[in-house]
Design an enzyme around this catalytic site. Structure first.
Site, PDB file in Angstrom:
ATOM      1  N   CYS A  38       0.832  -1.202   0.000  1.00  0.00           N
ATOM      2  CA  CYS A  38       0.000   0.000   0.000  1.00  0.00           C
ATOM      3  C   CYS A  38       0.871   1.258   0.000  1.00  0.00           C
ATOM      4  O   CYS A  38       1.997   1.255   0.508  1.00  0.00           O
ATOM      5  CB  CYS A  38      -0.898  -0.027   1.235  1.00  0.00           C
ATOM      6  SG  CYS A  38      -1.938   1.421   1.465  1.00  0.00           S
ATOM      7  N   SER A  40       0.536   3.711   1.816  1.00  0.00           N
ATOM      8  CA  SER A  40       0.796   4.102   3.204  1.00  0.00           C
ATOM      9  C   SER A  40       2.115   3.527   3.700  1.00  0.00           C
ATOM     10  O   SER A  40       2.837   4.169   4.475  1.00  0.00           O
ATOM     11  CB  SER A  40      -0.345   3.634   4.107  1.00  0.00           C
ATOM     12  OG  SER A  40      -1.562   4.219   3.725  1.00  0.00           O
ATOM     13  N   HIS A  43       4.938   5.795   2.569  1.00  0.00           N
ATOM     14  CA  HIS A  43       5.114   7.034   3.331  1.00  0.00           C
ATOM     15  C   HIS A  43       6.066   6.832   4.512  1.00  0.00           C
ATOM     16  O   HIS A  43       6.810   7.748   4.884  1.00  0.00           O
ATOM     17  CB  HIS A  43       3.762   7.533   3.843  1.00  0.00           C
ATOM     18  CG  HIS A  43       2.846   8.025   2.762  1.00  0.00           C
ATOM     19  ND1 HIS A  43       3.283   8.817   1.732  1.00  0.00           N
ATOM     20  CD2 HIS A  43       1.517   7.835   2.557  1.00  0.00           C
ATOM     21  CE1 HIS A  43       2.269   9.094   0.928  1.00  0.00           C
ATOM     22  NE2 HIS A  43       1.191   8.512   1.405  1.00  0.00           N
ATOM     23  N   HIS A  59       0.496  -3.875   6.178  1.00  0.00           N
ATOM     24  CA  HIS A  59      -0.713  -3.830   7.005  1.00  0.00           C
ATOM     25  C   HIS A  59      -1.959  -4.322   6.267  1.00  0.00           C
ATOM     26  O   HIS A  59      -3.050  -4.304   6.834  1.00  0.00           O
ATOM     27  CB  HIS A  59      -0.956  -2.393   7.468  1.00  0.00           C
ATOM     28  CG  HIS A  59      -1.161  -1.435   6.343  1.00  0.00           C
ATOM     29  ND1 HIS A  59      -0.123  -0.926   5.597  1.00  0.00           N
ATOM     30  CD2 HIS A  59      -2.287  -0.913   5.789  1.00  0.00           C
ATOM     31  CE1 HIS A  59      -0.593  -0.133   4.662  1.00  0.00           C
ATOM     32  NE2 HIS A  59      -1.919  -0.109   4.750  1.00  0.00           N
ATOM     33  N   CYS A 165      -7.448  -2.867   3.608  1.00  0.00           N
ATOM     34  CA  CYS A 165      -7.044  -1.459   3.693  1.00  0.00           C
ATOM     35  C   CYS A 165      -7.563  -0.668   2.510  1.00  0.00           C
ATOM     36  O   CYS A 165      -8.481   0.131   2.644  1.00  0.00           O
ATOM     37  CB  CYS A 165      -5.527  -1.318   3.797  1.00  0.00           C
ATOM     38  SG  CYS A 165      -4.988   0.419   3.886  1.00  0.00           S
TER      39      CYS A 165
END
Length: 366
Positions: A38, A40, A43, A59, A165
């Site tokens: 992902c 995320s 980041h 995740h 997610c």
């Protein structure tokens, strides 16, 4: 177990042998079968957000329950489960008023081991950080039972993990956060995994017009397969003006799925009076969004955030699985590549480089 360990920002992840503890009273050990990569994760990998090092990122995962703790009641060994980064306690104000997705932001210590206990993850005597209480870039995860949802065993794992997610964030924001009405108009800024899920959700919700906005023509073409009726490339036209022209004044709902100040403000300015802009993308800490204050009063436009699609995941996940089985939720089209653990660094670099052909890259384990 084998896991992809991050020891420094922007450095290649190293595949290492990591010790994972035995389940405590409310903990569950899951053998992972599929893990989505992902944005995320990127980041944290590139240093935009801080992370405890060394750490195992990841995740978005699905797998099979191997062991359960003495007080676990939600799952049992052999169950197929999807994980989520927003567990719930079930007793706080937010849970009791139906806002379970916020629980983990105020009660995060409830889902972690006490500092006096042995860590869940370690390499020798070195503690390894557990990312978002999951750390899914690994062969196994050890998590609180309220971070898991049981799903049908006939659901393919490489598609199931996406629900945990990207899909719940996009679709949930449409269904729950904004509550898109049938016949309304929608603009989605950013056609990555989350944005495509939001487009798919808007189509399922019955929006009459779903406008995809992205700088990549490849991603815009992909958005058509998820239900986009119109395509806007901000690199070629003024996106705000284009959306307003298509909708004769602006959309009823907009969704920002990029995580930038500019796109967040564009999402607001694309609205018609009483429209709702929902910010889904991870805007970096310290960045402020600027909008004309008087418009909030005069036009009743609204700007809101949504964490993990304002989910009630133990209700939502089985419903999303059913929508997939009906052919309405296009999870097959989300997967752009299947890789192993050793391919995660390259996969995150692909996302960072914003390659137009990349939607979701999935790690598949035996």
């Amino acid at each position: 177990m084998k896991a992809a360990v991050m020891r420094a920002p922007k450095a290649p992840l190293s595949i290492e042998d990591v010790t994972i503890s035995k389940p405590g009273p409310r903990e569950v050990l899951v053998r992972l079968k599929a893990i989505g990569v992902c944005h995320s994760d990127v980041h944290f990998w590139d240093g935009a957000f801080p992370a405890e090092l060394p750490v195992i990122l990841g995740h978005e995962s699905a797998g099979v329950v191997e062991q359960v703790g003495s007080m676990v009641s939600a799952v049992k060994p052999g169950d197929h489960v999807i994980s989520i980064l927003s567990p719930f306690c079930g007793t706080c104000e937010y849970c009791l008023t139906g806002h379970m997705s916020v629980c983990h932001t105020v009660n995060r210590e409830l889902f972690q081991r006490d500092l006096t206990e042995a860590p869940r993850l370690s390499i020798g005597k070195e503690k390894v950080g557990q990312f978002l209480n999951l750390s899914s870039f690994a062969e196994q995860i050890l998590v609180h039972e309220n971070a898991l949802c049981v799903v049908d065993k006939d659901m393919p794992m490489d598609r199931a993990c996406l629900i945990g997610c990207g899909v719940i964030t996009g679709v949930g924001s449409v269904f729950h956060s904004a509550q898109v009405e049938p016949g309304s108009t929608v603009a989605v800024l950013g056609c990555g995994g989350v944005g495509l899920a939001a487009i798919n959700g808007a189509a399922i919700a019955g929006a009459s017009r779903v406008i995809a906005v992205d700088l990549s023509d490849e991603k815009l073409q992909l958005a058509k397969r998820f239900g986009a009726t119109d395509l806007v490339n901000p690199g070629k036209v003024n996106a705000i003006e284009a959306v307003k022209e298509l909708t004769k004044g602006g959309v009823h709902y907009s969704f920002e799925c990029v995580g930038l100040k500019q796109t967040a403000e564009q999402a607001y300015h694309m609205l018609r009076p009483r429209g709702v802009a929902t910010i889904i993308g991870m805007i970096p800490p310290g960045v402020n969004i600027e909008i004309p204050g008087i418009e909030l009063l005069v036009t009743e436009k609204r700007l809101q955030g949504a964490v993990m699609g304002s989910n009630r995941f133990r209700v939502d996940f089985p419903r999303l699985v059913e929508l997939y089985k009906q052919g309405r939720l296009h999870l097959d089209d989300l997967i752009s590549d299947r890789i192993g653990l050793d391919g995660i660094t390259a996969a995150m670099q692909n996302l960072k480089d914003n390659k137009g052909t990349v939607a979701r890259q999935v790690v598949v384990l035996d």
